[in-house]
Design a protein around this motif. Structure first.
Motif, PDB file in Angstrom:
ATOM      1  N   LEU A   6       0.820  -1.208   0.000  1.00 15.61           N
ATOM      2  CA  LEU A   6       0.000   0.000   0.000  1.00 15.61           C
ATOM      3  C   LEU A   6       0.856   1.260   0.000  1.00 15.61           C
ATOM      4  O   LEU A   6       0.374   2.344  -0.322  1.00 15.61           O
ATOM      5  N   GLY A   7       2.114   1.127   0.399  1.00 14.41           N
ATOM      6  CA  GLY A   7       3.009   2.270   0.433  1.00 14.41           C
ATOM      7  C   GLY A   7       2.773   3.220   1.582  1.00 14.41           C
ATOM      8  O   GLY A   7       3.197   4.373   1.542  1.00 14.41           O
ATOM      9  N   ARG A   8       2.130   2.757   2.634  1.00 17.26           N
ATOM     10  CA  ARG A   8       1.824   3.618   3.772  1.00 17.26           C
ATOM     11  C   ARG A   8       1.409   2.757   4.959  1.00 17.26           C
ATOM     12  O   ARG A   8       1.090   1.574   4.810  1.00 17.26           O
ATOM     13  N   LYS A   9       1.409   3.352   6.124  1.00 20.34           N
ATOM     14  CA  LYS A   9       0.862   2.664   7.284  1.00 20.34           C
ATOM     15  C   LYS A   9      -0.637   2.918   7.364  1.00 20.34           C
ATOM     16  O   LYS A   9      -1.160   3.865   6.753  1.00 20.34           O
ATOM     17  N   LEU A  10      -1.334   2.083   8.103  1.00 19.94           N
ATOM     18  CA  LEU A  10      -2.751   2.300   8.357  1.00 19.94           C
ATOM     19  C   LEU A  10      -2.886   3.341   9.467  1.00 19.94           C
ATOM     20  O   LEU A  10      -2.269   3.213  10.524  1.00 19.94           O
ATOM     21  N   ALA A  11      -3.708   4.327   9.234  1.00 22.59           N
ATOM     22  CA  ALA A  11      -3.922   5.356  10.244  1.00 22.59           C
ATOM     23  C   ALA A  11      -4.805   4.857  11.377  1.00 22.59           C
ATOM     24  O   ALA A  11      -4.699   5.326  12.511  1.00 22.59           O
ATOM     25  N   ILE A  12      -5.677   3.884  11.074  1.00 21.93           N
ATOM     26  CA  ILE A  12      -6.601   3.348  12.072  1.00 21.93           C
ATOM     27  C   ILE A  12      -6.805   1.866  11.804  1.00 21.93           C
ATOM     28  O   ILE A  12      -6.885   1.435  10.649  1.00 21.93           O
ATOM     29  N   ILE A  13      -6.854   1.078  12.872  1.00 15.56           N
ATOM     30  CA  ILE A  13      -6.953  -0.383  12.769  1.00 15.56           C
ATOM     31  C   ILE A  13      -8.156  -0.849  13.580  1.00 15.56           C
ATOM     32  O   ILE A  13      -8.379  -0.394  14.712  1.00 15.56           O
ATOM     33  N   ARG A  14      -8.918  -1.765  12.998  1.00 14.81           N
ATOM     34  CA  ARG A  14     -10.140  -2.291  13.630  1.00 14.81           C
ATOM     35  C   ARG A  14      -9.786  -3.488  14.492  1.00 14.81           C
ATOM     36  O   ARG A  14      -9.146  -4.440  14.023  1.00 14.81           O
ATOM     37  N   VAL A  15     -10.213  -3.453  15.761  1.00 15.52           N
ATOM     38  CA  VAL A  15      -9.935  -4.553  16.694  1.00 15.52           C
ATOM     39  C   VAL A  15     -11.204  -4.915  17.453  1.00 15.52           C
ATOM     40  O   VAL A  15     -12.112  -4.096  17.606  1.00 15.52           O
ATOM     41  N   TYR A  16     -11.241  -6.143  17.957  1.00 10.63           N
ATOM     42  CA  TYR A  16     -12.439  -6.690  18.598  1.00 10.63           C
ATOM     43  C   TYR A  16     -12.070  -7.350  19.922  1.00 10.63           C
ATOM     44  O   TYR A  16     -11.137  -8.155  19.984  1.00 10.63           O
ATOM     45  N   TYR A  17     -12.816  -7.026  20.963  1.00  8.43           N
ATOM     46  CA  TYR A  17     -12.593  -7.599  22.288  1.00  8.43           C
ATOM     47  C   TYR A  17     -13.922  -8.089  22.852  1.00  8.43           C
ATOM     48  O   TYR A  17     -14.989  -7.603  22.478  1.00  8.43           O
ATOM     49  N   MET A  18     -13.820  -9.019  23.809  1.00  4.30           N
ATOM     50  CA  MET A  18     -14.957  -9.420  24.616  1.00  4.30           C
ATOM     51  C   MET A  18     -14.750  -8.927  26.049  1.00  4.30           C
ATOM     52  O   MET A  18     -13.601  -8.813  26.517  1.00  4.30           O
ATOM     53  N   ILE A  19     -15.844  -8.644  26.740  1.00  6.02           N
ATOM     54  CA  ILE A  19     -15.753  -8.248  28.142  1.00  6.02           C
ATOM     55  C   ILE A  19     -15.022  -9.345  28.919  1.00  6.02           C
ATOM     56  O   ILE A  19     -15.332 -10.529  28.809  1.00  6.02           O
ATOM     57  N   GLY A  20     -14.042  -8.952  29.688  1.00  5.73           N
ATOM     58  CA  GLY A  20     -13.203  -9.883  30.428  1.00  5.73           C
ATOM     59  C   GLY A  20     -11.799 -10.000  29.870  1.00  5.73           C
ATOM     60  O   GLY A  20     -10.895 -10.464  30.555  1.00  5.73           O
ATOM     61  N   LEU A  48      -9.917   1.500  16.348  1.00  9.50           N
ATOM     62  CA  LEU A  48     -11.361   1.478  16.556  1.00  9.50           C
ATOM     63  C   LEU A  48     -11.651   0.127  17.198  1.00  9.50           C
ATOM     64  O   LEU A  48     -11.581  -0.910  16.536  1.00  9.50           O
ATOM     65  N   ALA A  49     -11.922   0.148  18.489  1.00  2.00           N
ATOM     66  CA  ALA A  49     -11.979  -1.085  19.284  1.00  2.00           C
ATOM     67  C   ALA A  49     -13.393  -1.347  19.788  1.00  2.00           C
ATOM     68  O   ALA A  49     -14.001  -0.490  20.437  1.00  2.00           O
ATOM     69  N   SER A  50     -13.900  -2.533  19.485  1.00  2.78           N
ATOM     70  CA  SER A  50     -15.197  -2.956  20.009  1.00  2.78           C
ATOM     71  C   SER A  50     -15.023  -3.667  21.336  1.00  2.78           C
ATOM     72  O   SER A  50     -14.082  -4.458  21.507  1.00  2.78           O
ATOM     73  N   LEU A  51     -15.923  -3.406  22.258  1.00  5.81           N
ATOM     74  CA  LEU A  51     -16.023  -4.175  23.495  1.00  5.81           C
ATOM     75  C   LEU A  51     -17.386  -4.855  23.479  1.00  5.81           C
ATOM     76  O   LEU A  51     -18.420  -4.220  23.682  1.00  5.81           O
ATOM     77  N   ASP A  52     -17.382  -6.165  23.208  1.00  2.00           N
ATOM     78  CA  ASP A  52     -18.618  -6.914  23.010  1.00  2.00           C
ATOM     79  C   ASP A  52     -18.891  -7.856  24.170  1.00  2.00           C
ATOM     80  O   ASP A  52     -18.002  -8.178  24.972  1.00  2.00           O
ATOM     81  N   ILE A  53     -20.124  -8.324  24.234  1.00  2.00           N
ATOM     82  CA  ILE A  53     -20.551  -9.253  25.281  1.00  2.00           C
ATOM     83  C   ILE A  53     -20.347 -10.681  24.797  1.00  2.00           C
ATOM     84  O   ILE A  53     -20.874 -11.059  23.746  1.00  2.00           O
ATOM     85  N   PRO A  54     -19.617 -11.521  25.545  1.00  2.00           N
ATOM     86  CA  PRO A  54     -19.507 -12.932  25.165  1.00  2.00           C
ATOM     87  C   PRO A  54     -20.821 -13.653  25.453  1.00  2.00           C
ATOM     88  O   PRO A  54     -21.321 -13.626  26.577  1.00  2.00           O
ATOM     89  N   HIS A  55     -21.395 -14.258  24.444  1.00  2.00           N
ATOM     90  CA  HIS A  55     -22.657 -14.955  24.632  1.00  2.00           C
ATOM     91  C   HIS A  55     -22.456 -16.183  25.516  1.00  2.00           C
ATOM     92  O   HIS A  55     -21.410 -16.827  25.502  1.00  2.00           O
ATOM     93  N   GLY A  56     -23.469 -16.490  26.281  1.00  2.00           N
ATOM     94  CA  GLY A  56     -23.432 -17.690  27.109  1.00  2.00           C
ATOM     95  C   GLY A  56     -22.716 -17.529  28.430  1.00  2.00           C
ATOM     96  O   GLY A  56     -22.455 -18.523  29.116  1.00  2.00           O
ATOM     97  N   HIS A  57     -22.399 -16.305  28.822  1.00  2.00           N
ATOM     98  CA  HIS A  57     -21.701 -16.075  30.080  1.00  2.00           C
ATOM     99  C   HIS A  57     -22.564 -15.329  31.101  1.00  2.00           C
ATOM    100  O   HIS A  57     -22.065 -14.849  32.111  1.00  2.00           O
ATOM    101  N   GLY A  58     -23.844 -15.215  30.826  1.00  2.00           N
ATOM    102  CA  GLY A  58     -24.749 -14.585  31.771  1.00  2.00           C
ATOM    103  C   GLY A  58     -24.698 -13.072  31.792  1.00  2.00           C
ATOM    104  O   GLY A  58     -25.296 -12.438  32.676  1.00  2.00           O
ATOM    105  N   ILE A  59     -24.010 -12.474  30.825  1.00  2.00           N
ATOM    106  CA  ILE A  59     -23.920 -11.017  30.760  1.00  2.00           C
ATOM    107  C   ILE A  59     -24.980 -10.508  29.781  1.00  2.00           C
ATOM    108  O   ILE A  59     -25.108 -11.020  28.666  1.00  2.00           O
ATOM    109  N   THR A  60     -25.720  -9.512  30.183  1.00  2.00           N
ATOM    110  CA  THR A  60     -26.754  -8.916  29.352  1.00  2.00           C
ATOM    111  C   THR A  60     -26.635  -7.398  29.435  1.00  2.00           C
ATOM    112  O   THR A  60     -25.883  -6.857  30.251  1.00  2.00           O
ATOM    113  N   TYR A  61     -27.402  -6.710  28.600  1.00  2.00           N
ATOM    114  CA  TYR A  61     -27.451  -5.254  28.711  1.00  2.00           C
ATOM    115  C   TYR A  61     -27.918  -4.842  30.109  1.00  2.00           C
ATOM    116  O   TYR A  61     -27.394  -3.893  30.695  1.00  2.00           O
ATOM    117  N   ALA A  62     -28.899  -5.570  30.640  1.00  2.00           N
ATOM    118  CA  ALA A  62     -29.434  -5.228  31.962  1.00  2.00           C
ATOM    119  C   ALA A  62     -28.390  -5.406  33.047  1.00  2.00           C
ATOM    120  O   ALA A  62     -28.286  -4.573  33.965  1.00  2.00           O
TER     121      ALA A  62
END
Length: 341
Positions: free
Chosen positions: A60-74, A93-107
């Motif tokens: 690409l001839g350049r570095k990326l100015a922003i990189i997309r990453v993904y995380y789960m709570i914990g 640009l980092a996501s913090l997502d809920i791991p399904h099946g661990h009893g974590i909900t929006y509530a």
């Protein structure tokens, strides 16, 4: 929707390449309301993608100015790949997502039951920005909340309550840009959430609308969306597309409209991609200059990140190994030259 854990596994599996200096020619200036006070970005849109695109920085001839990453709570924010990316000057640009099946909900999040884990992650994100002198890190809670899979986590109203609770946690710890820190907040939904009912397939109406998920201008700095030029790859695996190419405007015009009518917020194209077909090698490549032109023509777009993954449901979006696509992406990278203010 893409499988949640597939994306995180891809992040862990790939290493960063050496970063190259970013080109600065032909930059397009953002309008005043989208300068550092709004998105933290000046000089146009940030050019970036997922971690696998980092390996293509030499081509690409350049570095990326922003990189997309993904995380789960914990999980911890700090990891070697992230540390190396930020030390090279890239933001995230980092996501913090809920791991399904661990009893974590929006509530449960709104009730404060995950405060310790969430506060630790937010603190690490801000500390990494300070340590590497990166002016901002963009964070998103539960990206693509409007997908079918995420309905088990709660309602849109509960999503908003959880988002605002997390935002307040960061504010009380002085981690947000508005309270002395470096975190900025991007609400990321699949692009159909922003479209009016008349432009949506009937099946998607049950997933709700962006206005139902929007936590408010006080706790969102960026409106963001994911959208793709698939050519029918989700329903048909073959060497040629079975559906015509879409236009960037058909994907993202409603996102720009929503942002403009909700506080005039800047927009991130958080994930975009065009499928590759071996029988028509130029099909993927032809979409890239269309996106380039779209970003340049719409200065409210403050970042554009390519989803450089090999695929799911038969879709192959990676430009890796495809010379025509890499050439088109390099050309795009030469003129999309925003930077952090």
């Amino acid at each position: 929707m893409k499988p949640r854990y597939f994306r995180y596994a891809a992040l862990l599996a790939l290493s960063l390449a050496f970063a190259l200096p970013a080109a600065q020619a032909n930059a397009v200036r953002l309008p005043p309301q989208l300068d550092a006070a709004g998105s933290g970005i000046t000089g146009g849109a940030l050019f970036g993608g997922t971690f696998p695109l980092v390996a293509e920085q030499g081509k690409l001839g350049r570095k990326l100015a922003i990189i997309r990453v993904y995380y789960m709570i914990g999980q911890k924010f700090t990891m070697p790949k992230v540390d190396r990316a930020m030390s090279a000057g890239s933001t995230l640009l980092a996501s913090l997502d809920i791991p399904h099946g661990h009893g974590i909900t929006y509530a449960s999040i709104a009730a404060g039951r995950q405060d310790t884990q969430i506060r630790a992650w937010l603190t690490q994100a801000e500390q990494e920005a300070v340590a590497h002198n990166v002016p901002a890190v963009y964070v998103s809670f539960e990206h693509e909340a409007n997908t079918t899979a995420n309905q088990v986590l709660g309602t849109p109203t509960q999503f908003k309550a959880a988002w605002n609770h997390i935002h307040r946690l960061a504010a009380s710890a002085h981690l947000n840009a508005g309270t002395g820190g470096r975190l900025r907040w991007a609400m990321i939904l699949m692009r159909l959430a922003y479209a009016p009912a008349s432009q949506r397939p009937h099946w998607s109406l049950r997933l709700g609308f962006a206005s139902q998920y929007f936590p408010g201008t006080g706790s969102v700095d960026v409106i963001a969306a994911d959208g793709y030029n698939r050519g029918g790859c989700r329903s048909h695996i073959g060497p040629r597309p079975t559906q015509p190419a879409v236009t960037p405007g058909s994907l993202f015009d409603p996102v720009l409209t929503f942002a403009r009518t909700h506080g005039g917020l800047p927009v991130f194209i958080a994930e975009w991609g065009s499928a590759f077909y071996s029988g028509v090698p130029a099909w993927q490549a032809k979409f890239i200059p269309k996106m380039q032109a779209y970003v340049l023509a719409n200065p409210s777009i403050a970042a554009v990140l390519y989803w450089n993954q090999r695929g799911f449901y038969g879709c192959q979006f990676a430009v890796t190994g495809h010379p025509l696509s890499l050439t088109a992406m390099a050309a795009m990278g030469r003129v999309i030259n925003g930077h952090l203010g």
